[in-house]
Each structure stands twice: as structure tokens, then as C-alpha cells.
Design an enzyme around this catalytic site. Structure first.
Site, short mmCIF file in Angstrom:
data_model
loop_
_atom_site.label_atom_id
_atom_site.label_comp_id
_atom_site.label_asym_id
_atom_site.label_seq_id
_atom_site.Cartn_x
_atom_site.Cartn_y
_atom_site.Cartn_z
N HIS A 85 0.82 -1.22 0.00
CA HIS A 85 0.00 0.00 0.00
C HIS A 85 0.85 1.27 0.00
O HIS A 85 0.48 2.30 0.56
CB HIS A 85 -0.96 0.02 1.18
N ASN A 163 -10.11 -3.43 1.26
CA ASN A 163 -9.73 -3.33 -0.15
C ASN A 163 -10.95 -3.03 -1.00
O ASN A 163 -12.08 -3.00 -0.51
CB ASN A 163 -9.10 -4.65 -0.63
N TYR A 373 -0.48 -4.78 11.46
CA TYR A 373 -0.69 -3.40 11.01
C TYR A 373 -0.11 -2.38 11.99
O TYR A 373 0.63 -1.48 11.60
CB TYR A 373 -2.19 -3.15 10.79
#
Length: 547
Positions: A85, A163, A373
Site C-alpha cells: 500500500h 480493499n 498493522y
């Protein structure tokens, strides 16, 4: 005693300064105006063009403080790029709740405050992105797109990270590093290689569904404004009574959904490789604010033996006819970032960032993402990344966390001497619980084992049959183009996987590869399209010697 009183009187000149000496002090030097360049020490800069040297062309001197500060900061301007990303665009806006889920009061399913009141608006920041490629890669590449939303709620931040496509390649977080490595460029040649991709996918049958979407006409969104979003993973909602249900989130663009074929994407890339970022920025600048409606699907929190798949499996869709999409609110993006790096590049999302009334499911990918994350943000931006304005919640914060690199303020409780809990000396205290705690029952042996209902190909075939004729044609063309450069055993395994999904699907890929093989042998060295481009660059290039 007198010295103590004098020190107390002089406190305004210490670290608790207010007024003169504060961070936003507007005092200026005699030779300084509002638009005067200074350094970070506040020194007005009188020469920003020339370093200090012995004579006008001699060696430079070590006491070039302004130059050293300027160049050393420049050397450190970039934080490590996101592993995935990296290429992204973002915008500010708000989420407006409907107060209902479908026709029912939303409180029946969740006590999350941002959803309860019709018309209630919560500030948001959204980051759209591609996944595999670097920070300045073309926005026309065949790649999933990230769709991450940060809600600045009254109970703290909620990050909905997903997404554009509604499923994923893998269902177990153990495989995630391997997936990314296979899709990233070859570690020797630094070239992205379709053979590496399909080598991994051929041995990962659950990825067949995502590959079918990715290589179909849904694989390249036309822009960010007309792109769908999905939470992908299964989450939970919890109500006031502590009862939980499974939920999936879906963002639908009110501008309509548009995607690009491979040939359309290649034409756009030849003219503008920033087209999606430019489209989003310019639409907001001219007041054409993009909007999305947020839908949820709800399922009871049990194993659902009537289904031929596990509802926690993120490689599967929950079909609308059985689990309808229920609207809960809309999102409007109405403000562009003022600084790309400070906002879009440094914004940090995490799947574990939930507020009261929202919870985790046992989705194996979600469990793995929740650690990964936030850990990534601590590596990229630093241990204090949540002190940055774009990441900080828009509410009161009081923690016992201390120090670490780039800590530019300290979360303080009522007693600054107490940075631990529990304490009898007026330290921070635990909050009272809102609503009954959700306590799902879990039992079973701890083991490493695949899920009972993988059904890797059932929905793949259904997806293929639901595509229109031209979408199937485009899917086959795109798959054959990439698979044609793969070794025979990889092609054969992919054909086997596609055939298990739908016999026609596998047969068409097989015939396409056979045809490509025959036609390819007539070209230069039997090359694929990508290899032809390498030769064409040399053939079309013109010699020059301007010196």
C-alpha cells in the site's frame, strides 16, 4: 523558603511556559517579517543560496550550520515506504449515520455511538492505495486497491481497513509474507514476474477466487471515486446486552462503479500515471465531493453448518440473496490534505483499532493483521506515531506511556509523578464499562490445522458463471497473457484449479495457452508481450550524441 518562592514565581519561563516562549509565539527578530525564511532554531536566514567557503570557489568550512541542518534533514525526509500500500491518495470528510440498519434501529445489533443517531456526523480521513507496487508506481496496474477509513469518534478512533475487492488471496495470516514476496519483484532481477505469482497461486488453491476477480475487468478500478470498498474480513457488532453478531462492511460509490480493461489502462498509463490521485484531488477542489454509502451484512455468530463454506473465511463472499446488504450511513469526502507527507504518508491504520460496540471475529487473517498493522506503524513512523495530528484521536487522551523516539508531549494524568496504575496517589483510573461485556464461548484443542470447509473452488465457478460473456473473455485474455510466460507445470496446475471451479473456465485457459504458444513461436524468439516491449524499446530508440 525564599529561593523556593522565587523558583515558583519564575515557573512561567520553564517547560510549562505560556505566552512568550510558547510553541506558537509570534515574536520576530528586527530583520524578520511574516514571510521571512528561518531555520528550525528560529534563526532568520540571510543567504539560502551559497554555502560558506574559503573564497568564492574554495573548500567549504565545517561551521556551515544552516547548510548542515538543511541537508541532514533532507537526507532524512522520508520514512520507510510501506511494504504494501505504498502508492496512495487521501482526503478528509465525514460519515453521517442513518440511525438504522435497514429498517431496524441499529441499537438492536451494536451500541457503537457513531451509528446511533440519525444525521450524526463523525470526522473521517480516507486513504486509497494500490497494494504491491512502490510509492510512485502507475495507478493503472492490475493490483487490488486499499480502502482504509479512520473514524475520529467520540469514543476514540475506529479504523476500517479493507480493499476494493470483497475477498482476499489467503485465509491464514501465516501465508501473508509469502504472498507478498511472490507478488513483489524478483529479489535478483528486481522485475515483477508472473511466473513467481502463479507459482505461489497454483499451490494455494484458496487464492483462485481472488485471482479470478483480479484478472477480470474488475481488477483495475478506473479511479478512486468510482471504486468499491470492503472490510474484507469478518468483524462483530455488540449490543448493550453484550450479544454479538458477525458483520461484513461494504462501501458503494454513489458516483457509480467503473473499472478499466487492460487495453484501456495501458492507454491511460501512457499519458498519466497519476490519474487516480489527480482525479480525486481535482474533484474535491472544484466541490464535486465523492460519496459512498456504507452497507453491512449480518450473520448470527455460530458455525452455520448449512453453508458449504466457513463464514469467517475471507476468500469467500456472503451472497446478497441470503445475507442482504443493509444501509447504515454515508461518507462524504470534502477536503484535500494540506500536506501529503504529514497526512497521507504518515496516516497509520490498524485492524485492531475498534471502539465500544465493535469487536473481532475469529477470522484467522483478521487476527494476524491486527498485530501486523500496528506493529508496522511503530516501525515506519515510530513508537509515538499516535501523537501525530493525523493519527491522534479528536478527544481527551491520558495514558501512562512514556518517552520513545519523537515524543514531543507527555500524556498526563492528574498527578504527573504517577505514571503507573493502580495507584492511591491520584493517578489515572480504569473507566467504567459501557454495556455488558461480550463473552463468546470458545472450546477446542489448540492446533495448527486448516479449516473444515475450505471449498476452494465452489464460489470461483459461481463467480465465473456470473460474469457476462465479455467479462469472461477479458478474464481469459488477461490470465493467458500472464500465464504464457510461466513454466509448463505451473500452467498445468492453474488449468487444473480453474477446471475444478468450472470445466469451461479451465478449458478456455488451456486452449488460450496452446494458441499463444503456437503464435508466440512465430515472433522474435517466441517472446511474450512484455519481452517484445523490451526489444521494441531498442528497435524504436534513436541514436544521439549531443556532446
Amino acid at each position: 523558603m525564599k529561593e523556593k518562592e522565587e523558583r515558583k514565581a519564575d515557573q512561567s519561563f520553564g517547560t510549562h511556559v505560556t505566552g512568550a516562549g510558547g510553541a506558537k509565539d509570534q515574536r520576530r527578530s528586527d530583520n524578520e517579517a511574516e514571510d521571512t525564511l528561518t531555520n528550525r532554531q528560529g534563526h532568520p536566514i540571510t543567504d539560502n543560496q551559497n554555502i560558506r567557503t574559503v573564497g568564492n570557489r574554495g573548500p567549504s568550512t565545517l561551521e556551515n550550520y544552516h547548510f548542515i541542518e538543511k541537508i541532514s534533514h533532507f537526507d532524512r525526509e522520508r520514512v520507510p515506504e510501506r511494504v504494501v500500500h505504498a502508492r496512495g491518495a487521501g482526503a478528509h470528510g465525514y460519515f453521517e449515520a442513518y440511525g438504522t440498519v435497514g429498517d431496524e434501529p441499529i441499537a438492536k445489533y451494536t451500541r457503537a455511538k457513531l451509528f446511533q443517531e440519525k444525521g450524526k456526523r463523525t470526522p473521517v480521513f480516507v486513504r486509497f492505495s494500490s497494494v504491491i507496487h512502490g510509492g510512485h508506481s502507475p495507478e493503472t496496474l492490475r493490483d487490488p486497491r486499499g480502502f482504509a477509513v479512520k473514524f475520529y469518534t467520540e469514543d476514540g478512533n475506529w479504523d476500517l481497513v479493507g480493499n476494493n475487492l470483497k475477498i482476499f488471496f489467503i485465509r491464514d495470516a501465516m501465508k501473508f509474507p509469502d504472498l507478498v514476496h511472490a507478488f513483489k519483484p524478483d529479489p535478483v532481477t528486481n522485475i515483477q514476474d508472473g511466473e513467481r505469482i502463479f507459482d505461489f497461486v497454483s499451490q494455494t488453491p484458496e487464492a483462485t477466487h481472488m485471482v479470478t476477480f483480479l484478472f477480470s475487468p474488475w481488477g483495475i478500478p478506473a479511479n478512486y471515486r468510482q471504486m468499491q470498498g470492503s472490510g474484507v474480513n469478518t468483524y462483530k457488532w455488540v449490543n448493550e446486552q453484550g450479544e454479538g453478531v458477525l458483520v461484513k462492511y461494504h462501501w458503494e460509490p454513489k458516483q457509480g462503479i467503473k473499472n478499466l480493461t487492460q487495453s484501456e489502462a495501458e492507454k491511460i498509463q501512457g499519458m498519466n500515471f497519476n490519474h487516480a490521485t489527480q482525479d480525486l484531488y481535482e474533484a474535491i477542489e472544484k466541490g464535486d465531493y465523492p460519496e459512498w454509502e456504507l452497507f453491512v451484512q449480518i450473520m448470527s455468530d455460530d458455525e452455520h453448518p448449512e453453508l458449504d463454506f466457513d463464514p469467517l473465511d475471507d476468500t469467500k463472499l456472503w451472497y446478497k440473496d441470503k445475507f442482504p446488504w443493509l444501509p447504515v450511513g454515508k461518507m462524504v469526502l470534502n477536503k484535500n490534505p494540506e500536506n501529503y507527507f504529514a497526512e497521507v504518508e504518515q496516516v497509520a491504520f490498524g485492524t485492531g483499532v475498534l471502539v465500544d460496540g465493535l469487536d473481532f471475529s475469529d477470522d484467522k487473517m483478521l487476527q494476524g493483521r491486527t498485530f501486523s498493522y500496528s506493529d508496522t506503524q511503530r516501525y515506519r513512523v515510530g513508537a509515538n506515531y499516535l501523537q501525530l495530528p493525523i493519527n491522534a484521536p479528536k478527544k481527551h487522551v491520558a495514558t501512562n506511556q512514556r518517552d520513545g523516539q519523537m515524543a514531543y508531549f507527555v500524556d498526563r494524568g492528574p498527578n504527573p509523578h504517577v505514571n503507573y496504575e493502580p495507584s492511591l496517589m491520584n493517578g489515572l483510573k480504569e473507566a467504567t464499562r459501557a454495556g455488558k461485556e461480550h463473552t463468546p464461548h470458545v472450546s477446542g484443542e489448540v492446533k495448527r490445522e486448516a479449516i473444515d470447509r475450505p471449498n476452494n473452488f465452489g464460489q470461483v465457478g459461481e463467480t465465473y458463471r456470473r460474469f457476462s460473456a465479455w467479462e469472461r473473455d477479458e478474464l481469459i485474455h488477461n490470465l493467458v497473457s500472464t500465464l504464457s510466460s510461466c513454466r509448463k507445470e505451473i500452467q498445468e496446475q492453474m488449468i487444473k484449479n480453474f477446471t475444478q471451479a468450472d470445466p469451461e473456465y479451465g478449458q478456455r485457459v488451456k486452449e488460450g495457452l496452446e494458441k499463444m504458444s503456437k503464435e508466440g513461436s512465430k515472433g522474435p524468439m517466441g517472446t511474450t508481450d512484455s519481452e517484445k516491449a523490451v526489444h521494441q524499446a531498442e528497435d524504436y530508440g534513436h541514436p544521439s550524441d549531443p556532446y
